[in-house]
Enzyme design. Sequence first.
Site, PDB file in Angstrom:
ATOM      1  N   ASP A  72       0.820  -1.208   0.000  1.00 44.26           N
ATOM      2  CA  ASP A  72       0.000   0.000   0.000  1.00 44.26           C
ATOM      3  C   ASP A  72       0.857   1.263   0.000  1.00 44.26           C
ATOM      4  O   ASP A  72       2.083   1.195   0.128  1.00 44.26           O
ATOM      5  CB  ASP A  72      -0.958  -0.008   1.212  1.00 44.26           C
ATOM      6  N   ASN A 141      -7.474  -2.891  14.179  1.00 43.63           N
ATOM      7  CA  ASN A 141      -8.883  -3.126  13.816  1.00 43.63           C
ATOM      8  C   ASN A 141      -9.043  -4.288  12.829  1.00 43.63           C
ATOM      9  O   ASN A 141     -10.099  -4.451  12.224  1.00 43.63           O
ATOM     10  CB  ASN A 141      -9.506  -1.850  13.226  1.00 43.63           C
ATOM     11  N   HIS A 143      -7.292  -4.753  10.018  1.00 42.20           N
ATOM     12  CA  HIS A 143      -7.007  -4.512   8.590  1.00 42.20           C
ATOM     13  C   HIS A 143      -5.718  -5.211   8.168  1.00 42.20           C
ATOM     14  O   HIS A 143      -4.813  -5.437   8.972  1.00 42.20           O
ATOM     15  CB  HIS A 143      -6.989  -3.015   8.246  1.00 42.20           C
ATOM     16  N   GLU A 148      -9.568  -1.777   5.246  1.00 42.24           N
ATOM     17  CA  GLU A 148     -10.231  -1.516   6.523  1.00 42.24           C
ATOM     18  C   GLU A 148     -11.488  -2.382   6.642  1.00 42.24           C
ATOM     19  O   GLU A 148     -11.970  -2.934   5.646  1.00 42.24           O
ATOM     20  CB  GLU A 148     -10.612  -0.028   6.592  1.00 42.24           C
TER      21      GLU A 148
HETATM   22  C1  GLP Z   1      -0.250  -0.060   8.730  1.00 36.32           C
HETATM   23  C2  GLP Z   1      -0.060  -0.757   7.358  1.00 36.32           C
HETATM   24  C3  GLP Z   1      -0.263  -2.245   7.466  1.00 36.32           C
HETATM   25  C4  GLP Z   1       0.335  -2.707   8.783  1.00 36.32           C
HETATM   26  C5  GLP Z   1      -0.501  -2.188   9.922  1.00 36.32           C
HETATM   27  C6  GLP Z   1       0.083  -2.461  11.303  1.00 36.32           C
HETATM   28  O1  GLP Z   1      -0.969   1.099   8.703  1.00 36.32           O
HETATM   29  N1  GLP Z   1      -0.807  -0.257   6.258  1.00 36.32           N
HETATM   30  O2  GLP Z   1       0.313  -2.896   6.355  1.00 36.32           O
HETATM   31  O3  GLP Z   1       0.366  -4.103   8.841  1.00 36.32           O
HETATM   32  O4  GLP Z   1      -0.868  -0.848   9.723  1.00 36.32           O
HETATM   33  O5  GLP Z   1       1.187  -1.637  11.582  1.00 36.32           O
HETATM   34  P1  GLP Z   1       2.202  -1.939  12.738  1.00 36.32           P
HETATM   35  O6  GLP Z   1       2.948  -3.151  12.335  1.00 36.32           O
HETATM   36  O7  GLP Z   1       3.103  -0.735  12.835  1.00 36.32           O
HETATM   37  O8  GLP Z   1       1.407  -2.153  13.969  1.00 36.32           O
END
Ligand code: GLP
Length: 267
Positions: A72, A141, A143, A148
């Site tokens: 992304d 959440n 995702h 989302e």
């Molecule tokens: C982000 C990314 C995801 C990631 C998630 C968790 O916003 N878009 O690909 O897996 O949120 O992030 P983190 O590993 O910092 O908790």
Amino acid sequence: MEVVIADSVEQVGAVAAAKVAAVCRAATRRRGAPPVLGVATGSSPLGLYEHLAAMVSAGDLDLTDASAFALDEYVGLPREHPQSYAQVIARTVTEPLGLAPDRVHVPDGTAADPEAASREYEERIRNAGGIDVQILGIGANGHIGFNEPGSSFSSRTRIKYLTERTREDNRRFFDSLDEVPTHCLTQGLGTIMDARELVLVAQGTGKAAAVAAMVEGPVSARCPASLIQFHRFATIVIDADAASGLQDAEYHRSVFDHKPDWQRWDR
Ligand code: GLP
């Protein structure tokens, strides 16, 4: 879905990297072509990337000519912004793993026509032969990528809005909430499910509810990661804190009970 509960955060990275490396080696053997990685941003996979980089340096893993596709990108941040995922992936993946920058792809969040950019991204993945192993984190959440809750299970790469929860979670990377973008381009759930293998990592109690919903909950758009229950080859590597919401954690046990030979996953 294989769930592995590691003994420490450090071990989450080591076990997950061993799995990713095993899939890469098998993909090269099977297809006679360099592996195609799917890569995630966020703090969760950083240990995994460090372990992969160590394997590459030690000559245990050959990623020469490998290519990578990011999940992304924010919409509206210039590519050179330090928090654009183009930059984050360059810092955490491309450089440490020694990948050729022109073989590392990130959706173009600056495109004037996001729909065309999304279609073109899907085409690039197809032209590369598809993704051998998709590395994933999970949002609090539920995702994955930036899909989302409510995302369509068959979605492809497209423009999406970010929930307030996700913007709050990612605020730590910016000076203020106002600077956190409101939209993104993200691979769809259908795109992610097309990867031949999935390796998802999560650590900490902040992910416990999302992990429980993903592993044990109903498959539901309320927890997009729950769709992974339908993937044929998905490995979930988590620490005890991230596993603390599971009702049937005894099925998964510690990594050493569960898979004493995890370091030799591929041999
Ligand atoms: C982000 C990314 C995801 C990631 C998630 C968790 O916003 N878009 O690909 O897996 O949120 O992030 P983190 O590993 O910092 O908790």
